[in-house]
Design a protein around this motif. Structure first.
Motif, PDB file in Angstrom:
ATOM      1  N   LEU A 135       0.868  -1.182   0.000  1.00 35.15           N
ATOM      2  CA  LEU A 135       0.000   0.000   0.000  1.00 35.15           C
ATOM      3  C   LEU A 135       0.904   1.230   0.000  1.00 35.15           C
ATOM      4  O   LEU A 135       1.680   1.430   0.931  1.00 35.15           O
ATOM      5  CB  LEU A 135      -0.888  -0.006   1.242  1.00 35.15           C
ATOM      6  N   VAL A 136       0.818   2.051  -1.043  1.00 34.57           N
ATOM      7  CA  VAL A 136       1.658   3.239  -1.118  1.00 34.57           C
ATOM      8  C   VAL A 136       0.824   4.477  -0.797  1.00 34.57           C
ATOM      9  O   VAL A 136      -0.307   4.626  -1.269  1.00 34.57           O
ATOM     10  CB  VAL A 136       2.340   3.366  -2.499  1.00 34.57           C
ATOM     11  N   PRO A 151       2.782  -1.225   4.234  1.00 33.69           N
ATOM     12  CA  PRO A 151       2.650   0.206   3.936  1.00 33.69           C
ATOM     13  C   PRO A 151       3.981   0.811   3.495  1.00 33.69           C
ATOM     14  O   PRO A 151       5.026   0.578   4.111  1.00 33.69           O
ATOM     15  CB  PRO A 151       2.197   0.803   5.269  1.00 33.69           C
ATOM     16  N   PHE A 152       3.926   1.586   2.429  1.00 33.98           N
ATOM     17  CA  PHE A 152       5.093   2.312   1.922  1.00 33.98           C
ATOM     18  C   PHE A 152       4.702   3.781   1.856  1.00 33.98           C
ATOM     19  O   PHE A 152       3.750   4.141   1.145  1.00 33.98           O
ATOM     20  CB  PHE A 152       5.489   1.800   0.543  1.00 33.98           C
ATOM     21  N   VAL A 153       5.394   4.640   2.590  1.00 35.62           N
ATOM     22  CA  VAL A 153       5.033   6.054   2.649  1.00 35.62           C
ATOM     23  C   VAL A 153       6.104   6.894   1.969  1.00 35.62           C
ATOM     24  O   VAL A 153       7.302   6.610   2.063  1.00 35.62           O
ATOM     25  CB  VAL A 153       4.823   6.526   4.103  1.00 35.62           C
ATOM     26  N   GLY A 206      10.113   3.360  12.599  1.00 36.08           N
ATOM     27  CA  GLY A 206       9.891   2.841  13.948  1.00 36.08           C
ATOM     28  C   GLY A 206       8.568   2.112  14.078  1.00 36.08           C
ATOM     29  O   GLY A 206       8.425   1.220  14.927  1.00 36.08           O
ATOM     30  N   LEU A 207       7.603   2.483  13.225  1.00 32.49           N
ATOM     31  CA  LEU A 207       6.296   1.818  13.240  1.00 32.49           C
ATOM     32  C   LEU A 207       6.282   0.554  12.390  1.00 32.49           C
ATOM     33  O   LEU A 207       5.274  -0.153  12.345  1.00 32.49           O
ATOM     34  CB  LEU A 207       5.216   2.783  12.722  1.00 32.49           C
ATOM     35  N   GLY A 208       7.383   0.303  11.693  1.00 33.63           N
ATOM     36  CA  GLY A 208       7.443  -0.871  10.830  1.00 33.63           C
ATOM     37  C   GLY A 208       7.024  -0.610   9.402  1.00 33.63           C
ATOM     38  O   GLY A 208       6.753  -1.548   8.651  1.00 33.63           O
ATOM     39  N   LEU A 209       6.984   0.679   9.007  1.00 38.41           N
ATOM     40  CA  LEU A 209       6.607   1.032   7.648  1.00 38.41           C
ATOM     41  C   LEU A 209       7.852   1.193   6.780  1.00 38.41           C
ATOM     42  O   LEU A 209       8.940   1.483   7.280  1.00 38.41           O
ATOM     43  CB  LEU A 209       5.817   2.349   7.632  1.00 38.41           C
ATOM     44  N   GLU A 210       7.668   1.030   5.477  1.00 43.27           N
ATOM     45  CA  GLU A 210       8.732   1.356   4.540  1.00 43.27           C
ATOM     46  C   GLU A 210       8.586   2.820   4.150  1.00 43.27           C
ATOM     47  O   GLU A 210       7.464   3.328   4.050  1.00 43.27           O
ATOM     48  CB  GLU A 210       8.661   0.444   3.315  1.00 43.27           C
ATOM     49  N   CYS A 211       9.716   3.493   3.933  1.00 45.85           N
ATOM     50  CA  CYS A 211       9.658   4.941   3.778  1.00 45.85           C
ATOM     51  C   CYS A 211      10.635   5.442   2.715  1.00 45.85           C
ATOM     52  O   CYS A 211      11.731   4.902   2.562  1.00 45.85           O
ATOM     53  CB  CYS A 211       9.955   5.609   5.121  1.00 45.85           C
TER      54      CYS A 211
END
Length: 301
Positions: free
Chosen positions: A20-21, A45-47, A63-68
């Motif tokens: 999910l981007v 999730p990818f932000v 830190g929340l485990g998301l890709e960034c």
């Protein structure tokens, strides 16, 4: 168990985790729903973060485990283009609006020939629950097609039926709404509704019951239908309300949420990927439902 909770549970039980981007992300609060354990369990999730605090946002996201990904750009349209390019390349499967105006989101996706699916009609489907004993129902289209043609309404209805079947509704009942319950050539929505109803009779929408034109009181109340002499197989049991246009649809949904106390979640369909758009009356918990619906549409649709 509530229907929306069941949707999340079903989506969580599917092993496949699509990406999910979300772009652009400028606010810490946007990261909150994406870091929800329920979301992390369903998708990756990818932000794409931007702004003066982009570095801090990216650190928080990680830190929340998301890709960034951090970008040095102020133009929301350019930032958002990075997200739908990920979808087109197959690097992401669900597109979610970040911290930007709805007009930019719509212009960049709905009016983008590269992201549109020319074989389908883009439309938005709301699902609502609460306040009605018999369970949830859908309303479409309340956000995209302002004055849809008959051809567009056929596509809008097919999108809603596709989603209803993915969510487990068997032989969905559709009310093609109009101001009155009889065909009047001076009111185009009554003519369109009659055509859709006849197409349903001929099986052109698969296993579904479609009735129209029908006004809202006959759709909701068996006693109102009886009083008006209307015999309908959908009265009091509607699964999908097909509205004449976005003015009616948006007002209908907002009335049900803000005054009727119902919960709402929605999804844009008919694009290269399921799209989640920001809606002020959709709560954080129901944003999780939207993500779950998008995942199920990919996995089961």
């Amino acid at each position: 168990m509530k229907f929306m909770d069941a949707v999340i549970e079903t989506a969580s039980s599917v092993d496949h985790k699509p990406t999910l981007v979300v772009a652009p992300v400028r606010e810490k609060s946007t990261l909150g729903v994406l870091g929800d354990p329920l979301v992390i369990n369903m998708v990756t999730p990818f932000v794409i973060v931007a702004g003066h605090n982009a570095k801090a946002l990216c650190e928080h996201a990680l830190g929340l485990g998301l890709e960034c990904m951090k970008v040095n750009e102020d133009d929301d349209k350019k930032i958002f283009s990075l997200s739908y390019e990920m979808v087109l390349k197959g690097d992401a499967q669900i597109l979610m609006q970040g911290d930007m105006a709805n007009t930019i989101f719509r212009d960049t996706t709905l009016l983008n020939p590269g992201f549109s699916d020319i074989s389908r009609t883009a439309s938005h489907v709301f699902i609502l629950e609460g306040g009605q004993p018999r369970g949830p129902f859908m309303v479409t289209d309340g956000m995209i097609n302002h004055a849809p043609s008959l051809k567009q309404k056929i596509g809008i209805l097919r999108n809603a039926l596709d989603l209803s079947r993915v969510l487990g509704l068997v032989r969905p009942k559709v009310a093609a709404l109009s101001p009155i319950e009889y065909v009047n050539p001076s009111i185009p929505s009554t003519v369109d509704a009659a055509v859709l109803s006849r197409m349903g009779d001929r099986g052109q929408f698969g296993d579904a019951i479609i009735d129209g034109p029908i006004d809202i009181d006959c759709a909701v109340s068996p006693s109102a239908a009886q009083r008006k002499g209307i015999s309908s197989d959908v009265t009091g049991m509607v699964d999908i309300y097909l509205v004449p246009g976005t003015e009616a649809g948006s007002s209908f949904v907002q009335f049900l949420v803000l005054l009727g106390g119902m919960s709402a979640a929605g999804l844009i369909m008919g694009m290269k990927a399921p799209c989640i758009i920001n809606t002020p009356f959709v709560t954080r918990s129901n944003k999780v439902v939207e993500i779950a619906m998008a995942k199920l549409l990919l996995d089961l649709g």
